[in-house]
Design a protein around this motif. Structure first.
Motif, short mmCIF file in Angstrom:
data_model
loop_
_atom_site.label_atom_id
_atom_site.label_comp_id
_atom_site.label_asym_id
_atom_site.label_seq_id
_atom_site.Cartn_x
_atom_site.Cartn_y
_atom_site.Cartn_z
N GLU A 78 -34.37 30.31 106.67
CA GLU A 78 -33.91 31.49 105.93
C GLU A 78 -32.98 31.07 104.80
O GLU A 78 -32.25 30.08 104.90
CB GLU A 78 -33.17 32.46 106.85
CG GLU A 78 -34.04 33.08 107.93
CD GLU A 78 -33.28 34.12 108.73
OE1 GLU A 78 -32.36 34.75 108.17
OE2 GLU A 78 -33.60 34.30 109.92
N LEU A 79 -32.98 31.86 103.72
CA LEU A 79 -32.03 31.63 102.64
C LEU A 79 -30.61 31.79 103.15
O LEU A 79 -30.32 32.66 103.98
CB LEU A 79 -32.29 32.60 101.49
CG LEU A 79 -33.54 32.35 100.65
CD1 LEU A 79 -33.75 33.49 99.66
CD2 LEU A 79 -33.42 31.02 99.91
N CYS A 80 -29.72 30.96 102.63
CA CYS A 80 -28.34 30.94 103.12
C CYS A 80 -27.43 30.37 102.06
O CYS A 80 -27.82 29.47 101.30
CB CYS A 80 -28.27 30.09 104.40
SG CYS A 80 -26.64 30.02 105.17
N THR A 81 -26.20 30.89 102.00
CA THR A 81 -25.17 30.31 101.15
C THR A 81 -24.27 29.43 102.02
O THR A 81 -23.80 29.86 103.07
CB THR A 81 -24.31 31.40 100.48
OG1 THR A 81 -25.16 32.20 99.65
CG2 THR A 81 -23.21 30.78 99.64
N TYR A 90 -24.64 34.66 94.70
CA TYR A 90 -25.92 34.18 95.23
C TYR A 90 -26.73 35.31 95.88
O TYR A 90 -27.96 35.29 95.87
CB TYR A 90 -25.68 33.06 96.25
CG TYR A 90 -25.33 31.73 95.62
CD1 TYR A 90 -26.12 31.17 94.64
CD2 TYR A 90 -24.20 31.02 96.04
CE1 TYR A 90 -25.81 29.95 94.07
CE2 TYR A 90 -23.87 29.80 95.47
CZ TYR A 90 -24.67 29.27 94.49
OH TYR A 90 -24.35 28.06 93.93
N ASN A 110 -27.15 36.07 99.05
CA ASN A 110 -27.77 35.82 100.35
C ASN A 110 -27.02 36.56 101.46
O ASN A 110 -25.79 36.63 101.46
CB ASN A 110 -27.76 34.33 100.67
CG ASN A 110 -28.57 33.52 99.68
OD1 ASN A 110 -29.62 33.96 99.23
ND2 ASN A 110 -28.09 32.33 99.33
N TYR A 135 -21.48 40.05 105.57
CA TYR A 135 -22.38 38.91 105.69
C TYR A 135 -22.55 38.50 107.15
O TYR A 135 -21.69 38.79 107.99
CB TYR A 135 -21.83 37.72 104.90
CG TYR A 135 -21.85 37.93 103.40
CD1 TYR A 135 -23.02 37.75 102.67
CD2 TYR A 135 -20.70 38.31 102.72
CE1 TYR A 135 -23.04 37.94 101.29
CE2 TYR A 135 -20.71 38.51 101.34
CZ TYR A 135 -21.89 38.33 100.64
OH TYR A 135 -21.91 38.53 99.29
N SER A 145 -26.53 27.50 97.38
CA SER A 145 -27.56 28.31 98.01
C SER A 145 -28.76 27.44 98.33
O SER A 145 -29.20 26.63 97.51
CB SER A 145 -27.98 29.45 97.09
OG SER A 145 -29.04 30.20 97.66
#
Length: 225
Positions: free
Chosen positions: A33-36, A74, A76, A101, A22
């Motif tokens: 941006e938050l991302c896995t 996570y 995300n 997602y 992550s």
């Protein structure tokens, strides 16, 4: 290349995964941006500026169920499937499991992703066009496959020289791309301000300069970020 994702009698076996982590998206339409990230093993190209050579070999065999346990953990909304070259493995079952997602598939441009996964409404593509600095031009198709990309997708030109910028401009002028066009400097090889000057000189409307922001936050060669 050996495809380590396979099925036997309809039973899902394994995908070959380098790492899942992550972080923030370092570039593209979701930058910041938050991302896995799911990094898959193996690549069919050897670009001169590659920053993920550790993904060429090795990896861990994981089932889609195992992968999803990590991704779900996570929390995300964004997921990026990258490599290596992720299209060397069959992503069908993984994408089927990711319908909640927003998925970005980052691909090196040697394989057209649209016929494979273009029907997934929650999936976008970031396709890297190989300019001369990559030393991999023979694998490209002069932009023909890029015509299949939609306006939610991204064509990424990674440039390290004036020759690369000229090739980018040639492709833009010769094609009517629906996808968004981004230009990114090879880290440490060309000054971003020189790209801006080039964009101004040739009035490159609709082209967006991007910097790999994760390389400014962490050491450029750091893994898992």
């Amino acid at each position: 290349i050996k495809y380590l994702y396979k099925k036997a009698k309809g039973i899902l076996l394994f995908m070959n995964v380098i790492e899942i982590f992550s972080s923030i998206e370092g570039e593209g339409t979701r930058a910041g941006e938050l991302c896995t990230f799911i990094r898959l093993a193996e690549c069919n190209l050897r670009c001169s500026y590659c920053d993920t050579e550790y993904s060429f070999t090795g990896g861990k065999e994981m089932s889609v169920e195992d992968i999803m346990q990590v991704v779900d953990g996570y929390g995300n909304v964004n997921v990026t499937i990258t490599g290596g070259e992720p299209l060397l493995q069959d992503l069908t079952e993984l994408l089927n499991a990711m319908n909640r997602y927003f998925v970005n598939i980052e691909t090196n441009g040697s394989i057209n992703p649209v016929p494979l996964y273009g029907d997934y409404t929650n999936v976008i593509f970031t396709v890297d066009y190989k300019c001369p600095a990559s030393k991999q031009e023979e694998f490209m198709n002069n932009g023909e496959a890029l015509q299949d990309l939609e306006d939610c997708d991204v064509i990424k030109f990674v440039v390290g020289s004036l020759e690369d910028l000229n090739r980018m401009r040639q492709l833009i002028e010769e094609n009517e791309f629906k996808a968004q066009v981004y230009v990114s400097p090879v880290f440490g090889k060309i000054e971003p301000k020189d790209i801006v000057d080039y964009m101004k000189t040739y009035n490159l409307q609709g082209v967006r300069l991007q910097l790999q922001i994760h390389k400014f936050i962490w050491p450029p060669d750091m893994k898992g970020v």
